[in-house]
Scaffold this motif. Structure first.
Motif, mmCIF file in Angstrom:
data_model
loop_
_atom_site.group_PDB
_atom_site.id
_atom_site.type_symbol
_atom_site.label_atom_id
_atom_site.label_comp_id
_atom_site.label_asym_id
_atom_site.label_seq_id
_atom_site.Cartn_x
_atom_site.Cartn_y
_atom_site.Cartn_z
ATOM 1 N N MET A 107 5.055 6.018 13.722
ATOM 2 C CA MET A 107 5.879 7.131 14.189
ATOM 3 C C MET A 107 7.212 6.656 14.774
ATOM 4 O O MET A 107 8.209 7.371 14.680
ATOM 5 N N VAL A 108 7.258 5.469 15.346
ATOM 6 C CA VAL A 108 8.512 4.950 15.910
ATOM 7 C C VAL A 108 9.248 4.037 14.921
ATOM 8 O O VAL A 108 10.239 3.405 15.281
ATOM 9 N N GLY A 109 8.744 3.970 13.680
ATOM 10 C CA GLY A 109 9.438 3.212 12.655
ATOM 11 C C GLY A 109 9.099 1.743 12.577
ATOM 12 O O GLY A 109 9.851 0.957 11.999
ATOM 13 N N ASP A 110 7.970 1.353 13.134
ATOM 14 C CA ASP A 110 7.548 -0.053 13.105
ATOM 15 C C ASP A 110 6.159 -0.160 12.472
ATOM 16 O O ASP A 110 5.178 -0.468 13.153
ATOM 17 N N PRO A 111 6.060 0.108 11.158
ATOM 18 C CA PRO A 111 4.732 0.130 10.527
ATOM 19 C C PRO A 111 4.035 -1.227 10.583
ATOM 20 O O PRO A 111 4.644 -2.250 10.292
ATOM 21 N N PRO A 112 2.767 -1.218 10.962
ATOM 22 C CA PRO A 112 1.989 -2.468 11.015
ATOM 23 C C PRO A 112 1.558 -2.892 9.612
ATOM 24 O O PRO A 112 1.624 -2.104 8.671
ATOM 25 N N PRO A 113 1.088 -4.132 9.479
ATOM 26 C CA PRO A 113 0.603 -4.587 8.161
ATOM 27 C C PRO A 113 -0.680 -3.829 7.775
ATOM 28 O O PRO A 113 -1.334 -3.226 8.633
ATOM 29 N N PRO A 114 -1.023 -3.872 6.494
ATOM 30 C CA PRO A 114 -2.251 -3.193 6.044
ATOM 31 C C PRO A 114 -3.482 -3.668 6.826
ATOM 32 O O PRO A 114 -3.537 -4.793 7.303
ATOM 33 N N SER A 115 -4.449 -2.751 6.932
ATOM 34 C CA SER A 115 -5.660 -3.020 7.691
ATOM 35 C C SER A 115 -6.826 -2.263 7.050
ATOM 36 O O SER A 115 -6.624 -1.194 6.484
ATOM 37 N N PRO A 116 -8.043 -2.775 7.189
ATOM 38 C CA PRO A 116 -9.206 -2.062 6.636
ATOM 39 C C PRO A 116 -9.733 -0.954 7.560
ATOM 40 O O PRO A 116 -10.729 -0.314 7.243
ATOM 41 N N LEU A 117 -9.075 -0.725 8.691
ATOM 42 C CA LEU A 117 -9.593 0.236 9.670
ATOM 43 C C LEU A 117 -9.800 1.628 9.093
ATOM 44 O O LEU A 117 -10.785 2.293 9.413
ATOM 45 N N HIS A 118 -8.883 2.091 8.236
ATOM 46 C CA HIS A 118 -9.038 3.422 7.650
ATOM 47 C C HIS A 118 -10.264 3.482 6.740
ATOM 48 O O HIS A 118 -10.954 4.497 6.690
ATOM 49 N N ILE A 119 -10.540 2.402 6.043
ATOM 50 C CA ILE A 119 -11.728 2.358 5.173
ATOM 51 C C ILE A 119 -12.995 2.462 6.025
ATOM 52 O O ILE A 119 -13.936 3.178 5.667
ATOM 53 N N TYR A 120 -13.015 1.762 7.150
ATOM 54 C CA TYR A 120 -14.170 1.849 8.055
ATOM 55 C C TYR A 120 -14.340 3.278 8.561
ATOM 56 O O TYR A 120 -15.465 3.782 8.651
ATOM 57 N N TRP A 121 -13.227 3.912 8.915
ATOM 58 C CA TRP A 121 -13.276 5.292 9.420
ATOM 59 C C TRP A 121 -13.826 6.221 8.337
ATOM 60 O O TRP A 121 -14.696 7.052 8.609
ATOM 61 N N ILE A 122 -13.316 6.072 7.125
ATOM 62 C CA ILE A 122 -13.768 6.923 6.020
ATOM 63 C C ILE A 122 -15.255 6.699 5.733
ATOM 64 O O ILE A 122 -16.002 7.654 5.507
ATOM 65 N N ALA A 123 -15.688 5.455 5.761
ATOM 66 C CA ALA A 123 -17.111 5.159 5.537
ATOM 67 C C ALA A 123 -17.973 5.831 6.597
ATOM 68 O O ALA A 123 -19.024 6.416 6.285
ATOM 69 N N ALA A 124 -17.529 5.786 7.845
ATOM 70 C CA ALA A 124 -18.283 6.440 8.926
ATOM 71 C C ALA A 124 -18.291 7.951 8.731
ATOM 72 O O ALA A 124 -19.313 8.607 8.967
ATOM 73 N N ASP A 125 -17.169 8.524 8.288
ATOM 74 C CA ASP A 125 -17.127 9.962 8.012
ATOM 75 C C ASP A 125 -18.099 10.335 6.894
ATOM 76 O O ASP A 125 -18.783 11.360 6.963
#
Length: 148
Positions: A107-125
Motif C-alpha cells: 500500500m505504501v509502494g514498497d512491495p515485498p518479495p514473493p512469499s508462500p504465505l498466501h498459499i498457506y492461507w488459501i490451503a487453510a481456507d
C-alpha cells in the motif's frame, strides 16, 4: 418425543449455520477476493484497504458462527468445529500479522518479495471450507436419523 424434536432442531440449526459459514467463506475467499482485483481503474492500495476491512469483518462473523455451531453441535461435528476454530486461530495468529505487514508495504509502494504465505492461507481456507461442509452434512444426517 419432545427431546427428539429439540435434538432435530439443534441439528438442523447447526447444519444451517454450517451451510451459511461454507457459503460465506467460499464467496468471500474464492470469489470476492480474487475478483475485486479485476476491477479496472482502481488502485491496488485501495483494493488492499478494502480487503483488510473485509477480512476483519469476515473473521468476526465467522467467530460468531463458530460459537453458535459449537453450542448446537453434537458428537463428531463438535470436534470438527473445534478443528475449524483452531485452523482459523492459527491463520490469524501465525499468518495474518505477516500478511498484513506485506499488505501495508504494498500500500505504501514498497512491495515485498514473493512469499508462500498466501498459499498457506488459501490451503487453510480450503480445509475450513471442507470442515464446514462436513459439519453441515453430519448435522443434517443426524437430524434425519433421529426423526425416524
Amino acid at each position: 418425543m419432545m427431546q427428539r424434536v429439540a435434538s432435530n432442531m439443534r441439528s438442523n440449526w447447526c447444519g444451517a449455520v454450517a451451510s451459511g459459514a461454507t457459503g460465506i467463506l467460499f464467496a468471500l475467499s474464492f470469489v470476492a477476493t480474487p475478483v475485486k482485483f479485476m476491477a479496472p481503474n482502481v488502485a491496488i492500495a485501495d483494493l488492499l484497504a478494502v480487503g483488510r476491512v473485509t477480512f476483519r469483518a469476515s473473521f468476526a462473523v465467522e467467530l460468531v458462527m463458530l460459537v453458535i455451531m459449537l453450542v448446537l453441535a453434537r458428537g463428531r461435528a463438535r470436534y470438527l468445529i473445534v478443528l475449524a476454530g483452531t485452523i482459523l486461530a492459527m491463520q490469524w495468529l501465525a499468518l495474518m500479522p505477516s500478511l498484513d505487514a506485506r499488505t501495508l508495504a504494498v500500500m505504501v509502494g514498497d512491495p515485498p518479495p514473493p512469499s508462500p504465505l498466501h498459499i498457506y492461507w488459501i490451503a487453510a481456507d480450503i480445509l475450513r471450507l471442507g470442515i464446514y461442509a462436513g459439519v453441515a452434512v453430519l448435522s443434517f444426517k443426524g437430524a434425519c436419523r433421529t426423526s425416524h
